[in-house]
Scaffold this motif. Structure first.
Motif, PDB file in Angstrom:
ATOM      1  N   GLY A 101      38.568  34.101  32.258  1.00 18.87           N
ATOM      2  CA  GLY A 101      37.823  33.981  33.501  1.00 18.87           C
ATOM      3  C   GLY A 101      37.927  35.271  34.285  1.00 18.87           C
ATOM      4  N   LYS A 102      37.247  35.330  35.423  1.00 23.98           N
ATOM      5  CA  LYS A 102      37.243  36.526  36.248  1.00 23.98           C
ATOM      6  C   LYS A 102      38.354  36.468  37.295  1.00 23.98           C
ATOM      7  CE  LYS A 102      32.457  38.077  35.883  1.00 23.98           C
ATOM      8  NZ  LYS A 102      31.249  38.492  36.649  1.00 23.98           N
ATOM      9  N   ARG A 103      39.011  37.599  37.503  1.00 25.89           N
ATOM     10  CA  ARG A 103      40.067  37.697  38.499  1.00 25.89           C
ATOM     11  C   ARG A 103      39.467  37.730  39.904  1.00 25.89           C
ATOM     12  NH1 ARG A 103      44.876  40.421  36.915  1.00 25.89           N
ATOM     13  NH2 ARG A 103      45.310  40.587  39.140  1.00 25.89           N
ATOM     14  N   CYS A 104      40.139  37.098  40.839  1.00 21.51           N
ATOM     15  CA  CYS A 104      39.744  37.153  42.240  1.00 21.51           C
ATOM     16  C   CYS A 104      40.454  38.318  42.918  1.00 21.51           C
ATOM     17  CB  CYS A 104      40.068  35.824  42.905  1.00 21.51           C
ATOM     18  SG  CYS A 104      38.990  34.478  42.351  1.00 21.51           S
ATOM     19  N   PRO A 105      40.060  38.673  44.144  1.00 24.04           N
ATOM     20  CA  PRO A 105      40.668  39.829  44.817  1.00 24.04           C
ATOM     21  C   PRO A 105      42.184  39.741  44.891  1.00 24.04           C
ATOM     22  CG  PRO A 105      38.752  39.064  46.035  1.00 24.04           C
ATOM     23  CD  PRO A 105      39.012  38.045  44.960  1.00 24.04           C
ATOM     24  N   GLU A 106      42.831  40.898  44.869  1.00 22.20           N
ATOM     25  CA  GLU A 106      44.290  40.940  44.933  1.00 22.20           C
ATOM     26  C   GLU A 106      44.809  40.323  46.228  1.00 22.20           C
ATOM     27  OE1 GLU A 106      45.657  44.873  44.269  1.00 22.20           O
ATOM     28  OE2 GLU A 106      44.981  44.952  42.177  1.00 22.20           O
ATOM     29  N   SER A 107      44.003  40.398  47.293  1.00 24.65           N
ATOM     30  CA  SER A 107      44.429  39.796  48.558  1.00 24.65           C
ATOM     31  C   SER A 107      44.608  38.283  48.419  1.00 24.65           C
ATOM     32  CB  SER A 107      43.409  40.108  49.661  1.00 24.65           C
ATOM     33  OG  SER A 107      42.119  39.627  49.294  1.00 24.65           O
ATOM     34  N   LEU A 108      43.747  37.649  47.601  1.00 29.27           N
ATOM     35  CA  LEU A 108      43.883  36.209  47.352  1.00 29.27           C
ATOM     36  C   LEU A 108      45.127  35.922  46.523  1.00 29.27           C
ATOM     37  CD1 LEU A 108      41.930  33.838  48.186  1.00 29.27           C
ATOM     38  CD2 LEU A 108      40.968  36.127  48.450  1.00 29.27           C
ATOM     39  N   ASP A 109      45.362  36.770  45.498  1.00 30.42           N
ATOM     40  CA  ASP A 109      46.561  36.601  44.680  1.00 30.42           C
ATOM     41  C   ASP A 109      47.822  36.703  45.548  1.00 30.42           C
ATOM     42  OD1 ASP A 109      44.949  36.353  42.474  1.00 30.42           O
ATOM     43  OD2 ASP A 109      45.407  38.331  41.652  1.00 30.42           O
ATOM     44  N   ASP A 114      52.444  34.220  47.975  1.00 28.14           N
ATOM     45  CA  ASP A 114      53.341  34.001  49.107  1.00 28.14           C
ATOM     46  C   ASP A 114      53.489  32.509  49.393  1.00 28.14           C
ATOM     47  OD1 ASP A 114      54.825  35.111  51.528  1.00 28.14           O
ATOM     48  OD2 ASP A 114      53.304  33.855  52.490  1.00 28.14           O
ATOM     49  N   TYR A 115      52.384  31.773  49.319  1.00 34.51           N
ATOM     50  CA  TYR A 115      52.441  30.331  49.591  1.00 34.51           C
ATOM     51  C   TYR A 115      53.258  29.595  48.534  1.00 34.51           C
ATOM     52  CZ  TYR A 115      50.900  25.474  50.060  1.00 34.51           C
ATOM     53  OH  TYR A 115      50.871  24.104  50.185  1.00 34.51           O
ATOM     54  N   LEU A 116      53.083  29.957  47.271  1.00 35.74           N
ATOM     55  CA  LEU A 116      53.765  29.260  46.177  1.00 35.74           C
ATOM     56  C   LEU A 116      55.131  29.863  45.850  1.00 35.74           C
ATOM     57  CD1 LEU A 116      50.722  28.723  43.777  1.00 35.74           C
ATOM     58  CD2 LEU A 116      51.730  27.075  45.370  1.00 35.74           C
ATOM     59  N   GLN A 117      55.431  31.013  46.464  1.00 34.72           N
ATOM     60  CA  GLN A 117      56.715  31.677  46.252  1.00 34.72           C
ATOM     61  C   GLN A 117      56.937  32.026  44.784  1.00 34.72           C
ATOM     62  OE1 GLN A 117      59.224  32.590  48.942  1.00 34.72           O
ATOM     63  NE2 GLN A 117      57.083  32.579  49.623  1.00 34.72           N
ATOM     64  N   GLN A 118      55.873  32.499  44.150  1.00 31.78           N
ATOM     65  CA  GLN A 118      55.934  33.010  42.784  1.00 31.78           C
ATOM     66  C   GLN A 118      54.658  33.815  42.539  1.00 31.78           C
ATOM     67  OE1 GLN A 118      55.127  30.199  39.485  1.00 31.78           O
ATOM     68  NE2 GLN A 118      54.944  28.591  41.049  1.00 31.78           N
ATOM     69  N   PRO A 119      54.699  34.794  41.648  1.00 33.19           N
ATOM     70  CA  PRO A 119      53.493  35.596  41.397  1.00 33.19           C
ATOM     71  C   PRO A 119      52.433  34.792  40.641  1.00 33.19           C
ATOM     72  CG  PRO A 119      55.271  36.268  39.931  1.00 33.19           C
ATOM     73  CD  PRO A 119      55.864  35.298  40.902  1.00 33.19           C
ATOM     74  N   VAL A 120      51.227  34.775  41.173  1.00 30.51           N
ATOM     75  CA  VAL A 120      50.137  34.018  40.555  1.00 30.51           C
ATOM     76  C   VAL A 120      48.828  34.792  40.683  1.00 30.51           C
ATOM     77  CG1 VAL A 120      51.203  31.766  40.997  1.00 30.51           C
ATOM     78  CG2 VAL A 120      49.598  32.728  42.668  1.00 30.51           C
ATOM     79  N   HIS A 121      47.851  34.373  39.892  1.00 33.47           N
ATOM     80  CA  HIS A 121      46.491  34.893  39.970  1.00 33.47           C
ATOM     81  C   HIS A 121      45.529  33.729  40.177  1.00 33.47           C
ATOM     82  CE1 HIS A 121      47.988  38.736  38.729  1.00 33.47           C
ATOM     83  NE2 HIS A 121      48.284  38.349  37.505  1.00 33.47           N
ATOM     84  N   LEU A 122      44.436  34.002  40.880  1.00 34.39           N
ATOM     85  CA  LEU A 122      43.353  33.041  41.028  1.00 34.39           C
ATOM     86  C   LEU A 122      42.224  33.469  40.116  1.00 34.39           C
ATOM     87  CD1 LEU A 122      42.307  30.524  42.550  1.00 34.39           C
ATOM     88  CD2 LEU A 122      41.300  32.092  44.235  1.00 34.39           C
ATOM     89  N   ILE A 123      41.802  32.561  39.230  1.00 34.86           N
ATOM     90  CA  ILE A 123      40.822  32.875  38.192  1.00 34.86           C
ATOM     91  C   ILE A 123      39.563  32.047  38.401  1.00 34.86           C
ATOM     92  CG2 ILE A 123      40.403  33.000  35.705  1.00 34.86           C
ATOM     93  CD1 ILE A 123      42.676  34.803  36.668  1.00 34.86           C
ATOM     94  N   TYR A 124      38.405  32.695  38.264  1.00 44.13           N
ATOM     95  CA  TYR A 124      37.108  32.046  38.445  1.00 44.13           C
ATOM     96  C   TYR A 124      36.456  31.777  37.094  1.00 44.13           C
ATOM     97  CZ  TYR A 124      32.138  31.582  39.629  1.00 44.13           C
ATOM     98  OH  TYR A 124      30.840  31.148  39.733  1.00 44.13           O
TER      99      TYR A 124
END
Length: 266
Positions: A101-109, A114-124
């Motif tokens: 899938g496509k990566r979302c902006p780094e600001s969203l990641d 920060d909310y989940l307290q672990q490194p994550v990516h948002l994928i479209y």
């Protein structure tokens, strides 16, 4: 006997996130428009759901004309503009499927990390993110667990309330399509239905897991493992699986509306 009708339509733009209740929804071959179009994964591409991270249940998406506004407890809302979705692609594993899938902006990641307290990516999930249900090439699906649409029944929910926790919410079962006017568990015997111009095939009962024991608003786990315990006692599929609701495929796309009549074709 009254005619079944649609009483609820729900989408979950981000997999495992909070639902959006709609008066109408477009049913396409891959599911309802904007349902589970985004997924959260770790840096290695393994998908993350509320089963592992219940804080996702409190991640709220608001649809706006050019994107989504995300909000969560303790966080200022953040705006995702669709045009900001990057061309960079990342593979993500969803159960036994691997798709890109496509990566979302780094600001969203960063916001989600920060909310989940672990490194994550948002994928479209864009049109090139190819995945099918049940290994059937004519059954495309987005980031849902296995099938495009989940149907549940108000009468079946009442059967759980009658035998177990009386305050059990339909929201625990994360449906797309809710109906009333049919007896409890009648949906187990339906094979094909029509709602307006939309035609749907009922493929298999939806097996349930510990996710339904978490409060959909707080994410807290029920100490008595309810309503899973009651469901396991009163309703199982023919092969003994604990099930509630039914997985559907869209065989004829179109517009679904709350209040529409449900016709049993088979």
């Amino acid at each position: 006997m009254s005619t079944p009708q649609v009483t609820g339509l729900y989408i979950y733009p981000i997999k495992s996130g909070a639902p959006i209740c709609l008066p109408t929804a477009w049913a396409e071959s891959r599911g309802l428009a904007m349902d589970r179009r985004f997924i959260i994964c770790d840096p290695e591409g393994k998908f993350i759901t509320a089963r592992e991270e219940p804080k996702l249940l409190r991640l709220v998406s608001t649809l706006v004309h050019d994107g989504l506004i995300l909000s969560a407890p303790g966080k200022l809302p953040i705006y995702l503009h669709y045009h900001e979705i990057r061309d960079q692609r990342q593979q993500v594993a969803v159960w036994n499927d691997i798709l890109a899938g496509k990566r979302c902006p780094e600001s969203l990641d960063s916001w989600l990390s920060d909310y989940l307290q672990q490194p994550v990516h948002l994928i479209y999930n864009d049109p090139d993110s190819y995945r099918v249900a049940g290994r059937a090439p004519k059954r495309p699906v987005l980031f849902s667990d296995g099938y495009p649409i989940l149907l549940t029944s108000e009468a079946s929910l009442q059967a759980i309330r009658d035998e177990g926790p009386t305050d059990t919410e339909m929201r625990r079962f994360r449906p797309n399509l809710v109906v009333k006017g049919a007896p409890a568990w009648a949906e187990d015997d339906w094979k094909r239905i029509a709602i307006g111009d939309v035609e749907l095939e009922l493929v298999k009962p939806c097996e349930r897991c510990v996710l339904i024991t978490r409060d959909p608003h707080s994410g807290e786990k029920d100490p008595r493992s309810e309503p899973l315990r009651t469901l396991a006692r009163i309703h199982r599929s023919e092969d003994g699986r604990v099930c509630f609701g039914h997985n559907l495929m869209v065989t004829k796309p179109g517009l679904l509306e709350v209040g529409a009549r449900v016709r049993i074709l088979e």
